[in-house]
Design a protein around this motif. Sequence first.
Motif, PDB file in Angstrom:
ATOM      1  N   ILE A 299       0.845  -1.192   0.000  1.00  0.00           N
ATOM      2  CA  ILE A 299       0.000   0.000   0.000  1.00  0.00           C
ATOM      3  C   ILE A 299       0.879   1.239   0.000  1.00  0.00           C
ATOM      4  CG2 ILE A 299      -1.972  -1.083   1.155  1.00  0.00           C
ATOM      5  CD1 ILE A 299      -1.007   0.168   3.764  1.00  0.00           C
ATOM      6  N   ASP A 300       0.331   2.319  -0.497  1.00  0.00           N
ATOM      7  CA  ASP A 300       0.975   3.634  -0.427  1.00  0.00           C
ATOM      8  C   ASP A 300       0.102   4.538   0.415  1.00  0.00           C
ATOM      9  OD1 ASP A 300       3.171   3.024  -2.065  1.00  0.00           O
ATOM     10  OD2 ASP A 300       1.952   3.287  -3.861  1.00  0.00           O
ATOM     11  N   VAL A 301       0.739   5.341   1.279  1.00  0.00           N
ATOM     12  CA  VAL A 301       0.004   6.242   2.165  1.00  0.00           C
ATOM     13  C   VAL A 301       0.538   7.656   1.976  1.00  0.00           C
ATOM     14  CG1 VAL A 301      -0.635   6.794   4.528  1.00  0.00           C
ATOM     15  CG2 VAL A 301      -0.351   4.404   3.845  1.00  0.00           C
ATOM     16  N   ASP A 302      -0.362   8.576   1.659  1.00  0.00           N
ATOM     17  CA  ASP A 302      -0.036  10.002   1.645  1.00  0.00           C
ATOM     18  C   ASP A 302      -0.690  10.637   2.865  1.00  0.00           C
ATOM     19  OD1 ASP A 302       1.297   9.798  -0.817  1.00  0.00           O
ATOM     20  OD2 ASP A 302      -0.592   9.962  -1.913  1.00  0.00           O
ATOM     21  N   TYR A 303       0.007  11.604   3.479  1.00  0.00           N
ATOM     22  CA  TYR A 303      -0.541  12.190   4.698  1.00  0.00           C
ATOM     23  C   TYR A 303      -0.319  13.700   4.715  1.00  0.00           C
ATOM     24  CZ  TYR A 303       4.326  12.185   6.313  1.00  0.00           C
ATOM     25  OH  TYR A 303       5.682  12.384   6.421  1.00  0.00           O
ATOM     26  N   ASP A 304      -1.191  14.389   5.459  1.00  0.00           N
ATOM     27  CA  ASP A 304      -1.101  15.841   5.597  1.00  0.00           C
ATOM     28  C   ASP A 304      -1.598  16.203   6.999  1.00  0.00           C
ATOM     29  OD1 ASP A 304      -0.676  18.478   5.010  1.00  0.00           O
ATOM     30  OD2 ASP A 304      -2.578  18.743   3.939  1.00  0.00           O
ATOM     31  N   TRP A 305      -0.726  16.825   7.814  1.00  0.00           N
ATOM     32  CA  TRP A 305      -1.042  17.139   9.205  1.00  0.00           C
ATOM     33  C   TRP A 305      -1.511  18.583   9.314  1.00  0.00           C
ATOM     34  CZ3 TRP A 305      -2.807  16.367  13.639  1.00  0.00           C
ATOM     35  CH2 TRP A 305      -2.386  17.029  14.805  1.00  0.00           C
ATOM     36  N   HIS A 306      -2.710  18.765   9.899  1.00  0.00           N
ATOM     37  CA  HIS A 306      -3.264  20.095  10.143  1.00  0.00           C
ATOM     38  C   HIS A 306      -3.232  20.337  11.644  1.00  0.00           C
ATOM     39  CE1 HIS A 306      -5.509  20.712   6.097  1.00  0.00           C
ATOM     40  NE2 HIS A 306      -4.487  19.890   5.944  1.00  0.00           N
ATOM     41  N   LYS A 307      -2.175  21.002  12.099  1.00  0.00           N
ATOM     42  CA  LYS A 307      -1.973  21.182  13.533  1.00  0.00           C
ATOM     43  C   LYS A 307      -3.087  21.979  14.193  1.00  0.00           C
ATOM     44  CE  LYS A 307       1.108  23.340  16.899  1.00  0.00           C
ATOM     45  NZ  LYS A 307       2.309  24.181  17.105  1.00  0.00           N
ATOM     46  N   ALA A 308      -3.505  23.058  13.565  1.00  0.00           N
ATOM     47  CA  ALA A 308      -4.504  23.928  14.180  1.00  0.00           C
ATOM     48  C   ALA A 308      -5.814  23.188  14.444  1.00  0.00           C
ATOM     49  CB  ALA A 308      -4.753  25.145  13.287  1.00  0.00           C
ATOM     50  N   ALA A 309      -6.168  22.271  13.541  1.00  0.00           N
ATOM     51  CA  ALA A 309      -7.426  21.526  13.697  1.00  0.00           C
ATOM     52  C   ALA A 309      -7.217  20.197  14.412  1.00  0.00           C
ATOM     53  CB  ALA A 309      -8.049  21.276  12.321  1.00  0.00           C
ATOM     54  N   HIS A 310      -5.962  19.822  14.656  1.00  0.00           N
ATOM     55  CA  HIS A 310      -5.623  18.534  15.280  1.00  0.00           C
ATOM     56  C   HIS A 310      -6.108  17.357  14.428  1.00  0.00           C
ATOM     57  CE1 HIS A 310      -4.245  20.380  19.048  1.00  0.00           C
ATOM     58  NE2 HIS A 310      -5.262  21.207  18.913  1.00  0.00           N
ATOM     59  N   ILE A 311      -6.060  17.519  13.100  1.00  0.00           N
ATOM     60  CA  ILE A 311      -6.560  16.493  12.186  1.00  0.00           C
ATOM     61  C   ILE A 311      -5.430  16.016  11.282  1.00  0.00           C
ATOM     62  CG2 ILE A 311      -8.259  15.910  10.410  1.00  0.00           C
ATOM     63  CD1 ILE A 311      -9.480  16.605  13.086  1.00  0.00           C
ATOM     64  N   MET A 312      -5.335  14.702  11.123  1.00  0.00           N
ATOM     65  CA  MET A 312      -4.411  14.107  10.154  1.00  0.00           C
ATOM     66  C   MET A 312      -5.230  13.591   8.977  1.00  0.00           C
ATOM     67  SD  MET A 312      -1.214  13.277   9.426  1.00  0.00           S
ATOM     68  CE  MET A 312      -0.293  13.179  10.974  1.00  0.00           C
ATOM     69  N   TYR A 313      -4.814  13.966   7.788  1.00  0.00           N
ATOM     70  CA  TYR A 313      -5.480  13.497   6.570  1.00  0.00           C
ATOM     71  C   TYR A 313      -4.614  12.424   5.912  1.00  0.00           C
ATOM     72  CZ  TYR A 313      -8.740  17.358   7.071  1.00  0.00           C
ATOM     73  OH  TYR A 313      -9.705  18.205   7.557  1.00  0.00           O
ATOM     74  N   LEU A 314      -5.237  11.296   5.618  1.00  0.00           N
ATOM     75  CA  LEU A 314      -4.522  10.167   5.032  1.00  0.00           C
ATOM     76  C   LEU A 314      -5.219   9.722   3.755  1.00  0.00           C
ATOM     77  CD1 LEU A 314      -4.032   7.965   8.239  1.00  0.00           C
ATOM     78  CD2 LEU A 314      -2.323   9.483   7.211  1.00  0.00           C
ATOM     79  N   ASP A 315      -4.447   9.521   2.707  1.00  0.00           N
ATOM     80  CA  ASP A 315      -4.934   8.903   1.480  1.00  0.00           C
ATOM     81  C   ASP A 315      -4.197   7.584   1.304  1.00  0.00           C
ATOM     82  OD1 ASP A 315      -5.913  11.363  -1.055  1.00  0.00           O
ATOM     83  OD2 ASP A 315      -6.758  10.830   0.888  1.00  0.00           O
ATOM     84  N   VAL A 316      -4.942   6.499   1.134  1.00  0.00           N
ATOM     85  CA  VAL A 316      -4.351   5.167   1.080  1.00  0.00           C
ATOM     86  C   VAL A 316      -4.645   4.536  -0.276  1.00  0.00           C
ATOM     87  CG1 VAL A 316      -4.268   2.894   2.149  1.00  0.00           C
ATOM     88  CG2 VAL A 316      -4.676   4.915   3.563  1.00  0.00           C
ATOM     89  N   ASP A 317      -3.595   4.118  -0.958  1.00  0.00           N
ATOM     90  CA  ASP A 317      -3.736   3.355  -2.200  1.00  0.00           C
ATOM     91  C   ASP A 317      -3.986   1.900  -1.812  1.00  0.00           C
ATOM     92  OD1 ASP A 317      -3.681   2.253  -4.689  1.00  0.00           O
ATOM     93  OD2 ASP A 317      -1.639   2.878  -5.188  1.00  0.00           O
ATOM     94  N   LEU A 318      -5.227   1.484  -1.900  1.00  0.00           N
ATOM     95  CA  LEU A 318      -5.630   0.176  -1.390  1.00  0.00           C
ATOM     96  C   LEU A 318      -5.166  -0.957  -2.299  1.00  0.00           C
ATOM     97  CD1 LEU A 318      -9.304   1.118  -0.476  1.00  0.00           C
ATOM     98  CD2 LEU A 318      -7.392   0.860   1.119  1.00  0.00           C
ATOM     99  N   PRO A 319      -4.999  -2.157  -1.738  1.00  0.00           N
ATOM    100  CA  PRO A 319      -4.744  -3.321  -2.589  1.00  0.00           C
ATOM    101  C   PRO A 319      -5.976  -3.623  -3.440  1.00  0.00           C
ATOM    102  CG  PRO A 319      -5.146  -4.013  -0.334  1.00  0.00           C
ATOM    103  CD  PRO A 319      -5.067  -2.518  -0.310  1.00  0.00           C
ATOM    104  N   GLU A 320      -5.776  -4.400  -4.477  1.00  0.00           N
ATOM    105  CA  GLU A 320      -6.887  -4.768  -5.350  1.00  0.00           C
ATOM    106  C   GLU A 320      -7.501  -6.081  -4.880  1.00  0.00           C
ATOM    107  OE1 GLU A 320      -7.606  -2.431  -7.492  1.00  0.00           O
ATOM    108  OE2 GLU A 320      -5.782  -1.378  -6.890  1.00  0.00           O
ATOM    109  N   ILE A 321      -8.726  -6.337  -5.289  1.00  0.00           N
ATOM    110  CA  ILE A 321      -9.374  -7.588  -4.921  1.00  0.00           C
ATOM    111  C   ILE A 321      -8.625  -8.779  -5.497  1.00  0.00           C
ATOM    112  CG2 ILE A 321     -10.957  -7.644  -6.905  1.00  0.00           C
ATOM    113  CD1 ILE A 321     -13.121  -8.676  -4.906  1.00  0.00           C
ATOM    114  N   GLU A 322      -7.905  -8.534  -6.597  1.00  0.00           N
ATOM    115  CA  GLU A 322      -7.114  -9.614  -7.208  1.00  0.00           C
ATOM    116  C   GLU A 322      -5.928 -10.021  -6.341  1.00  0.00           C
ATOM    117  OE1 GLU A 322      -9.527  -7.627 -10.161  1.00  0.00           O
ATOM    118  OE2 GLU A 322      -7.979  -6.835  -8.811  1.00  0.00           O
ATOM    119  N   ASP A 323      -5.555  -9.188  -5.384  1.00  0.00           N
ATOM    120  CA  ASP A 323      -4.441  -9.523  -4.500  1.00  0.00           C
ATOM    121  C   ASP A 323      -4.832 -10.560  -3.448  1.00  0.00           C
ATOM    122  OD1 ASP A 323      -2.578  -7.775  -5.673  1.00  0.00           O
ATOM    123  OD2 ASP A 323      -3.417  -6.076  -4.576  1.00  0.00           O
ATOM    124  N   ILE A 324      -6.122 -10.758  -3.255  1.00  0.00           N
ATOM    125  CA  ILE A 324      -6.579 -11.759  -2.297  1.00  0.00           C
ATOM    126  C   ILE A 324      -6.485 -13.138  -2.943  1.00  0.00           C
ATOM    127  CG2 ILE A 324      -8.544 -12.582  -0.948  1.00  0.00           C
ATOM    128  CD1 ILE A 324      -9.538  -9.739  -0.782  1.00  0.00           C
TER     129      ILE A 324
END
Length: 574
Positions: A299-324
């Motif tokens: 998986i690939d994870v992109d992240y962005d931290w917003h300190k003022a709001a105390h929120i972490m934003y994460l985008d995850v490149d999910l595996p495919e169903i074919e990987d199961i």
Amino acid sequence: MGMRFRKSVKICKGVRVNFSKSGASLSLGGQGHSLNVGGRGARATVGIPGTGLSYSKSLTSGHRSKSSRGYHNSTSANRETGAAVPSQVQLVMNAEGRVEIRDKNGALITDQSVIRKIKATDSYKNMVRNLETQRQEKLDEIYNNSIDDNSKFIDIYKMSPQVDNEEQYINILNSLRPPVYVKKEFEIIYPTEEHIRNILIAEARENVKGNIFNVGKLRREYVTANLQNRLNTAIADWEQKKSQFDMEEAANEVSQNERFNTEFIANKQYLINLINGEDEEVTNTVESWISSCELPVEIDVDYDWHKAAHIMYLDVDLPEIEDIPNQEIVRLTSGNLKEKKKSQATLKQEYVNLVFGLAIFISANVFNASPSIKGITISGYTQRRNKDGDINDEYVYSIKFVRDIFESSILKNVDPRDFCMRFENRCNITSSMLMKKIEPYAAEDGYASTDSRPVNKTALYIENNVQASDYISNEIVENSITDIKSREQLIMQSFANSLEQNNLAISYKTKRLNDGSLEVSYKGRVLGAINVENNNHYITYQMGNSGKYKQFDGEDNELAENTAKWIRYILNYI
């Protein structure tokens, strides 16, 4: 992309029966495992391939009567069988447990007289039983491994850590101490007269010569003449070396302690910044975890931290169903195993568990990067073809996780999809478990709330004159500790430390009663109360699970020690 959990296991390979003049010899197994049963008895040999190690164990006595030896050597006995016994045959048990006897070329033997002779031996019967036992054990191993492998792949959420609360971080901060350099001991032994005398005696034997009548006297004189001077020299040398060693160790102690203190200050400041949610520390910690994490899916994870709001934003490149893995092993009523293709419904259900489980696993670890992370917006996307055949990223879920729910949940016991649906989310799953495209949350969408949990303000204190308010939300909710007296602080801090030492969540609540005492509860169960009003100091605790309370009177430190009874009650009854 992804890892396939496919294992190949060979069962009962290469079972053979060899016949010679000394009798029949039955051999089981491939490399490293054989069993020979012959005219001299049965002997099992088990070896570890590639190690040269093996052991042998006699299984039968090998004694035969005179008549039995005559039987094997008699040509008339061979005539009674009606067929010649092949010089070499193979005994094969397949995965279903059927046994076949073949000649050395692999052709199936059908002559019943030869088959009966082989099957009549105790060695054959024992070997078939042994083979069947081994076959069943191997089938059990294959089946259990297949279940475990599939579970590890699908149920990633079960590896999620417990999410720590802010108090635990501050307790760690308060417990930090710089290491202290321990000076080394001077290891050279102080010279003694006996030691020097032995050295001189050895020298005299080597260097002092004489005849048989006077050599002993000459050597004694040599020792006596040199003993005091040599001892004084040795002591002076020892003292000089020890003085030099002590000076070097004293300087080393200063420099090492300075280094330790510098590192301690830096580490403590890093933790303070982490608790505060400073950009550099939070992003470094999150990136360090992502880069070091190992999973059975890529998986690939992109992240962005917003300190003022105390929120972490994460985008995850999910595996495919074919990987199961699309094959599964099932156990038949006969006890045998069969590999079959998973149904599309099973694959879709497993994929839903996998991708929601990933959201839980990743978010739990990111929450633990810093207590300042109050919320995580995690969005998962996958690659799909559009009508023109082009591959595009499509988001299939976007969830706004709140920290306090993670802190109070045992994540390995949750249902991944149901747990994620407890939060504000965007997700469109059909009844057939098809995850449709959605529009993910953006930073401007914000949070309704990221903190619905009571804050225990007195327990969250930091040493070195750093104010707890620097780290703690100013929001006060019902049953927060707002007026704990300084004496009560000692008792409650002792209780919090005991909870941590016993790996229990520090999530107790308190309530001020009309008599001025402080009632303490844990997970909805009242543990007891403490009272330090005037001169009446006591703590109450439950007697077993009877609902009856006992009172202990004592000094503040004694009351703090007796919070151990609360811990015992939690461990036994909550």
